[in-house]
Design a protein around this motif. Sequence first.
Motif, PDB file in Angstrom:
ATOM      1  N   TYR A  19       0.916  -1.113   0.238  1.00 49.36           N
ATOM      2  CA  TYR A  19       0.237   0.033   0.091  1.00 49.36           C
ATOM      3  C   TYR A  19       0.673   0.813  -0.002  1.00 49.36           C
ATOM      4  O   TYR A  19       0.619   1.933  -0.865  1.00 49.36           O
ATOM      5  CB  TYR A  19      -0.870   0.207   1.367  1.00 49.36           C
ATOM      6  CG  TYR A  19      -2.036   1.044   1.121  1.00 49.36           C
ATOM      7  CD1 TYR A  19      -3.030   0.874   0.052  1.00 49.36           C
ATOM      8  CD2 TYR A  19      -1.887   2.158   2.042  1.00 49.36           C
ATOM      9  CE1 TYR A  19      -4.012   2.221   0.662  1.00 49.36           C
ATOM     10  CE2 TYR A  19      -2.263   3.243   2.141  1.00 49.36           C
ATOM     11  CZ  TYR A  19      -3.239   3.588   2.000  1.00 49.36           C
ATOM     12  OH  TYR A  19      -4.283   4.269   1.359  1.00 49.36           O
ATOM     13  N   ASN A  22       2.542   1.505  -2.935  1.00 49.62           N
ATOM     14  CA  ASN A  22       1.278   1.291  -4.143  1.00 49.62           C
ATOM     15  C   ASN A  22       2.342   1.044  -5.388  1.00 49.62           C
ATOM     16  O   ASN A  22       1.706   1.107  -6.368  1.00 49.62           O
ATOM     17  CB  ASN A  22       1.831   3.785  -4.558  1.00 49.62           C
ATOM     18  CG  ASN A  22       0.558   3.668  -5.932  1.00 49.62           C
ATOM     19  OD1 ASN A  22      -1.061   2.919  -5.448  1.00 49.62           O
ATOM     20  ND2 ASN A  22      -0.020   4.761  -6.705  1.00 49.62           N
ATOM     21  N   LYS A  24       0.752  -2.961  -6.871  1.00 47.89           N
ATOM     22  CA  LYS A  24      -0.700  -3.567  -7.029  1.00 47.89           C
ATOM     23  C   LYS A  24       0.183  -5.244  -6.656  1.00 47.89           C
ATOM     24  O   LYS A  24       1.564  -6.000  -6.694  1.00 47.89           O
ATOM     25  CB  LYS A  24      -0.995  -4.143  -8.165  1.00 47.89           C
ATOM     26  CG  LYS A  24      -1.623  -2.757  -9.321  1.00 47.89           C
ATOM     27  CD  LYS A  24      -2.902  -2.320  -8.751  1.00 47.89           C
ATOM     28  CE  LYS A  24      -3.572  -1.065  -9.632  1.00 47.89           C
ATOM     29  NZ  LYS A  24      -4.796  -1.349  -9.061  1.00 47.89           N
TER      30      LYS A  24
END
Length: 54
Positions: A19, A22, A24
């Motif tokens: 997170y 950032n 995936k």
Amino acid sequence: MKMYLISLAVGVLVGVIYYVLNVKSPAPPLVALAGLLGIVVGEQLIPFFKNFMQ
């Protein structure tokens, strides 16, 4: 029990890092869980059939 808590903690830590950076997840959560389930089932198949055949 300790092993499960460590595994959960590491998973949460990786999720937080993903997170923050950032990033995936490499696989959608349901696909990843299905893969893990397959691994667990696969690990149990041979011992199950060994005991079943005896």
